[in-house]
Design a protein around this motif. Structure first.
Motif, mmCIF file in Angstrom:
data_model
loop_
_atom_site.group_PDB
_atom_site.id
_atom_site.type_symbol
_atom_site.label_atom_id
_atom_site.label_comp_id
_atom_site.label_asym_id
_atom_site.label_seq_id
_atom_site.Cartn_x
_atom_site.Cartn_y
_atom_site.Cartn_z
ATOM 1 N N VAL A 122 0.811 -1.223 0.000
ATOM 2 C CA VAL A 122 0.000 0.000 0.000
ATOM 3 C C VAL A 122 0.844 1.273 0.000
ATOM 4 C CG1 VAL A 122 -1.944 -1.135 1.107
ATOM 5 C CG2 VAL A 122 -0.213 -0.037 2.532
ATOM 6 N N ASP A 123 2.155 1.144 0.116
ATOM 7 C CA ASP A 123 3.065 2.290 0.193
ATOM 8 C C ASP A 123 4.019 2.236 -0.998
ATOM 9 O OD1 ASP A 123 5.216 4.017 0.742
ATOM 10 O OD2 ASP A 123 5.025 3.762 2.896
ATOM 11 N N ALA A 124 3.798 3.093 -1.981
ATOM 12 C CA ALA A 124 4.591 3.057 -3.208
ATOM 13 C C ALA A 124 6.067 3.341 -2.946
ATOM 14 C CB ALA A 124 4.033 4.048 -4.223
ATOM 15 N N THR A 125 6.359 4.211 -1.991
ATOM 16 C CA THR A 125 7.757 4.522 -1.685
ATOM 17 C C THR A 125 8.467 3.308 -1.097
ATOM 18 O OG1 THR A 125 7.224 6.852 -1.324
ATOM 19 C CG2 THR A 125 9.285 6.034 -0.384
ATOM 20 N N LEU A 126 7.816 2.660 -0.152
ATOM 21 C CA LEU A 126 8.392 1.446 0.433
ATOM 22 C C LEU A 126 8.521 0.345 -0.615
ATOM 23 C CD1 LEU A 126 9.382 -0.179 2.849
ATOM 24 C CD2 LEU A 126 6.986 -0.653 3.432
ATOM 25 N N ALA A 127 7.509 0.202 -1.454
ATOM 26 C CA ALA A 127 7.579 -0.795 -2.529
ATOM 27 C C ALA A 127 8.780 -0.526 -3.419
ATOM 28 C CB ALA A 127 6.294 -0.772 -3.339
ATOM 29 N N GLY A 128 9.051 0.741 -3.700
ATOM 30 C CA GLY A 128 10.204 1.088 -4.523
ATOM 31 C C GLY A 128 11.514 0.696 -3.873
ATOM 32 N N THR A 129 11.593 0.835 -2.556
ATOM 33 C CA THR A 129 12.798 0.428 -1.837
ATOM 34 C C THR A 129 13.008 -1.079 -1.934
ATOM 35 O OG1 THR A 129 12.554 2.265 -0.292
ATOM 36 C CG2 THR A 129 13.934 0.434 0.416
ATOM 37 N N ALA A 150 0.685 -2.162 -4.680
ATOM 38 C CA ALA A 150 1.720 -1.211 -5.074
ATOM 39 C C ALA A 150 3.055 -1.915 -5.288
ATOM 40 C CB ALA A 150 1.859 -0.129 -4.004
ATOM 41 N N LEU A 151 3.274 -3.015 -4.588
ATOM 42 C CA LEU A 151 4.513 -3.770 -4.748
ATOM 43 C C LEU A 151 4.609 -4.370 -6.152
ATOM 44 C CD1 LEU A 151 7.110 -4.887 -3.531
ATOM 45 C CD2 LEU A 151 5.768 -6.787 -2.587
ATOM 46 N N ALA A 152 3.535 -4.983 -6.618
ATOM 47 C CA ALA A 152 3.533 -5.522 -7.982
ATOM 48 C C ALA A 152 3.725 -4.410 -9.003
ATOM 49 C CB ALA A 152 2.231 -6.274 -8.245
ATOM 50 N N ASP A 153 3.063 -3.283 -8.796
ATOM 51 C CA ASP A 153 3.201 -2.146 -9.718
ATOM 52 C C ASP A 153 4.640 -1.642 -9.753
ATOM 53 O OD1 ASP A 153 0.496 -2.288 -10.232
ATOM 54 O OD2 ASP A 153 -0.041 -0.651 -8.869
ATOM 55 N N ALA A 154 5.275 -1.532 -8.574
ATOM 56 C CA ALA A 154 6.656 -1.060 -8.520
ATOM 57 C C ALA A 154 7.596 -2.006 -9.236
ATOM 58 C CB ALA A 154 7.086 -0.886 -7.061
ATOM 59 N N GLY A 155 7.359 -3.291 -9.080
ATOM 60 C CA GLY A 155 8.189 -4.272 -9.762
ATOM 61 C C GLY A 155 8.108 -4.149 -11.275
ATOM 62 N N ARG A 156 6.900 -3.979 -11.776
ATOM 63 C CA ARG A 156 6.733 -3.832 -13.232
ATOM 64 C C ARG A 156 7.395 -2.552 -13.738
ATOM 65 N NH1 ARG A 156 1.631 -6.439 -12.346
ATOM 66 N NH2 ARG A 156 0.731 -4.445 -11.723
ATOM 67 N N ARG A 157 7.218 -1.455 -13.004
ATOM 68 C CA ARG A 157 7.836 -0.196 -13.419
ATOM 69 C C ARG A 157 9.358 -0.300 -13.462
ATOM 70 N NH1 ARG A 157 3.933 2.102 -10.007
ATOM 71 N NH2 ARG A 157 5.509 2.388 -8.360
ATOM 72 N N ALA A 158 9.907 -1.094 -12.575
ATOM 73 C CA ALA A 158 11.360 -1.239 -12.514
ATOM 74 C C ALA A 158 11.896 -2.262 -13.508
ATOM 75 C CB ALA A 158 11.776 -1.637 -11.101
ATOM 76 N N GLY A 159 11.010 -2.906 -14.236
ATOM 77 C CA GLY A 159 11.438 -3.875 -15.242
ATOM 78 C C GLY A 159 11.646 -5.275 -14.730
ATOM 79 N N LEU A 160 11.243 -5.544 -13.478
ATOM 80 C CA LEU A 160 11.325 -6.910 -12.975
ATOM 81 C C LEU A 160 10.221 -7.768 -13.586
ATOM 82 C CD1 LEU A 160 11.925 -6.408 -9.136
ATOM 83 C CD2 LEU A 160 13.617 -7.037 -10.852
ATOM 84 N N ARG A 161 10.479 -9.046 -13.664
ATOM 85 C CA ARG A 161 9.408 -9.980 -13.991
ATOM 86 C C ARG A 161 8.566 -10.162 -12.729
ATOM 87 N NH1 ARG A 161 12.116 -15.239 -15.947
ATOM 88 N NH2 ARG A 161 13.610 -14.660 -14.328
ATOM 89 N N VAL A 162 7.266 -9.959 -12.854
ATOM 90 C CA VAL A 162 6.366 -9.998 -11.702
ATOM 91 C C VAL A 162 5.327 -11.098 -11.909
ATOM 92 C CG1 VAL A 162 4.675 -8.725 -10.334
ATOM 93 C CG2 VAL A 162 6.689 -7.530 -11.261
ATOM 94 N N VAL A 163 5.147 -11.914 -10.883
ATOM 95 C CA VAL A 163 4.042 -12.868 -10.850
ATOM 96 C C VAL A 163 3.153 -12.459 -9.680
ATOM 97 C CG1 VAL A 163 3.334 -15.258 -10.493
ATOM 98 C CG2 VAL A 163 5.365 -14.746 -11.876
ATOM 99 N N GLU A 164 1.868 -12.269 -9.963
ATOM 100 C CA GLU A 164 0.931 -11.833 -8.932
ATOM 101 C C GLU A 164 0.223 -13.036 -8.314
ATOM 102 O OE1 GLU A 164 -0.633 -7.516 -10.102
ATOM 103 O OE2 GLU A 164 -0.695 -8.921 -11.774
#
Length: 258
Positions: A122-129, A150-164
């Protein structure tokens, strides 16, 4: 078309003489395991023994890092400077990766644990960290993250492969977050109820809250909490029920590249 899914659980959460979960019995029903890295549970011997069991069972492995909170099993919220948290996460990920390498295994994913995961959802800043720490160690790792977070969203923005993932044994609030464990309706009790809960969300292609609110989302993995008393029965019923309905259960690598 056959739909593919992954079934995962969090393992290696014992510590010294303190035993948690039924890892050996769970492994026969899993495709992936997220293994505690020592900060909420899982001492070096537990980590190594768990990796050996996963290797024998042919189950994929990932790191399950947490806040430094052994007494609270990683479930207590903490506030740490970003640089300190990044270092704490890299330390844990590296520990599991090193242990895995010593056992002839390749660590494939990272899944944050407990309060760290809940807060990063729920915290985009923490997810980014969290995502920055994963990328700093190995940008090819898969991020296994809660759906609609927000964690899944941050992962995708950073170019990680994300599985939800969705949770077979946990109820959801209207915003897509988990019902707090302090509430009596937080848990889904019984293997049959867990299977019905999962099938309803798969059919809807959405998280379904306790109030019937649908939040559409991709669903790649289903988690059973390994520390629950019904975990083994739930995992077995889920696996059998999904296979009977034509789902193919695979490792996270197949999901992330599908």
């Amino acid at each position: 078309m056959t739909h593919i899914l992954n079934l995962n659980a969090d393992l290696g959460e014992s510590f010294g003489a303190w035993q948690m979960g039924q890892d050996a019995e769970l492994l026969g029903s899993l495709d992936s395991a997220s293994i505690a890295c020592g900060f909420h549970a899982g001492d070096p011997l537990v980590m190594r023994d768990t990796l050996r069991r996963t290797r024998a069972a042919g189950v994929g492995v990932g790191a399950h890092p947490a806040y430094p909170d052994l007494q609270g099993f990683g479930r207590r919220p903490m506030t740490l400077p970003a640089a300190e948290l990044e270092a704490i996460l890299i330390y844990q990920i590296a520990a599991l990766a090193g242990m895995a390498r010593a056992e002839g295994l390749a660590m494939g994913h990272v899944k944050p644990h407990g309060a760290l995961s809940n807060m990063a959802c729920v915290d985009a800043t923490l997810a980014g960290t969290v995502v920055t720490a994963i990328r700093a160690f190995d940008a090819s790792l898969i991020l296994l993250a809660p759906a609609c977070s927000a964690l899944a969203d941050a992962g995708r923005r950073a170019g990680l492969r994300v599985v939800e993932e969705i949770f077979a044994d946990r109820a959801y609030q209207d915003d897509g977050s988990l019902v707090p464990r302090s509430r009596p309706d937080a848990m889904i009790h019984g293997a049959a109820a867990a299977l019905a809960h999962v099938l309803a969300m798969l059919e809807a292609g959405a998280i379904i809250s306790v109030n019937g609110i649908h939040r559409p989302t991709p669903i790649g993995s289903i988690c059973v909490h390994g520390d629950g008393p019904e975990a083994v029965a739930t995992a077995r019923v889920l696996r059998a029920g999904l296979l009977e309905r034509g789902y193919r259960l695979v490792g996270l690598e197949a999901i992330a590249t599908d």
